[in-house]
Structure formats: C-alpha cells, structure tokens
Design an enzyme around this catalytic site. Sequence first.
Site, PDB file in Angstrom:
ATOM      1  N   HIS A   1     -34.188   1.352  -1.082  1.00  0.00           N
ATOM      2  CA  HIS A   1     -33.229   2.194  -1.782  1.00  0.00           C
ATOM      3  C   HIS A   1     -33.007   1.764  -3.289  1.00  0.00           C
ATOM      4  CE1 HIS A   1     -29.516   4.150  -1.816  1.00  0.00           C
ATOM      5  NE2 HIS A   1     -28.648   3.101  -2.447  1.00  0.00           N
TER       6      HIS A   1
ATOM      7  N   THR B   1     -21.271   0.369  -6.112  1.00  0.00           N
ATOM      8  CA  THR B   1     -21.427   1.726  -5.442  1.00  0.00           C
ATOM      9  C   THR B   1     -20.788   1.207  -3.823  1.00  0.00           C
ATOM     10  OG1 THR B   1     -23.682   0.566  -4.759  1.00  0.00           O
ATOM     11  CG2 THR B   1     -23.178   2.250  -6.726  1.00  0.00           C
TER      12      THR B   1
END
Length: 145
Positions: free
Chosen positions: A4, A57
Amino acid sequence: MGEHGDSEFAAYSTASIGTKPLLDIAKEEGVSTDELAEIEDSVRNKAYEIINKKGATFYGVGTALMRISKAILRDENAVLPVGAYMDGEYGLNDIYIGTPAVINGQGLNRVIESPLSDDEMKKMTDSATTLKKVLTDGLKALEEK
C-alpha cells in the site's frame, strides 16, 4: 495490489465490472491505456494529497478496518483487498502483501490468487522486493540501537 504505497498497482488484466472485463469496457468507452495509467498514478499518489490537506489518512484506514471487521463479525465470505501472508501465491513467500482474499468469521479464510499479466507479475514481485527491503532496513536499524 502489492504494498500500500509507491509500488502498488492496478491489476487491470483481471479487473471486471459485473462479468465484463474492465479493459473491454474502457476500450468501448474510448479510455486509452495511457488514461488508465494516469488514473492508477493518481490513486497511488492520492495519499500524499490527503496528507498535505488533512495531515493524515486515518479516516481511510478506519473505514477499511470497519469493513474488514464487519466481514469477520458477520461471517460474510467477502472478497476484500487486504495485506495477506503469501505462502507460494504469486511465487512469493514469507511476506504480507496486498491481494484479494476471502474474509469471514475465521478472519482471512484464503487468498485469491488473481491471474496476473507478465507486466503485473513483475510489478507484484518488485513490490514484494520493496516491502522486504523496508523490513530488512527496519530490523537493521533496531539492532543498531
């Protein structure tokens, strides 16, 4: 798929909407491979934009954890993209990396090994190499302290 982060990639060769391959739909709609690459790059780099504007995030991470938890608690057998342990899948071993997997009351029930194109397989291998380097460098830094 993959880690990721900077080495993640879209496996367009296996992506579908309903039962129709995404690449066929893109072609019908006049979306070029260059445009798909731009979309992929935009998604890959979206975290930097979010961090610059919001500072983190964590909402995305929280939403993903909520969805995974729901699949486990409701024993859904949901296919979700997760960081799963590789034991031979994609020719990889002893690493957790992003891939579709079945999530149910057992947690991760099984990895779904998507058939990747040669280019996508190289990206998966490169991503695994990136992750292993991060792990090796991190462990080395800990030993030096």
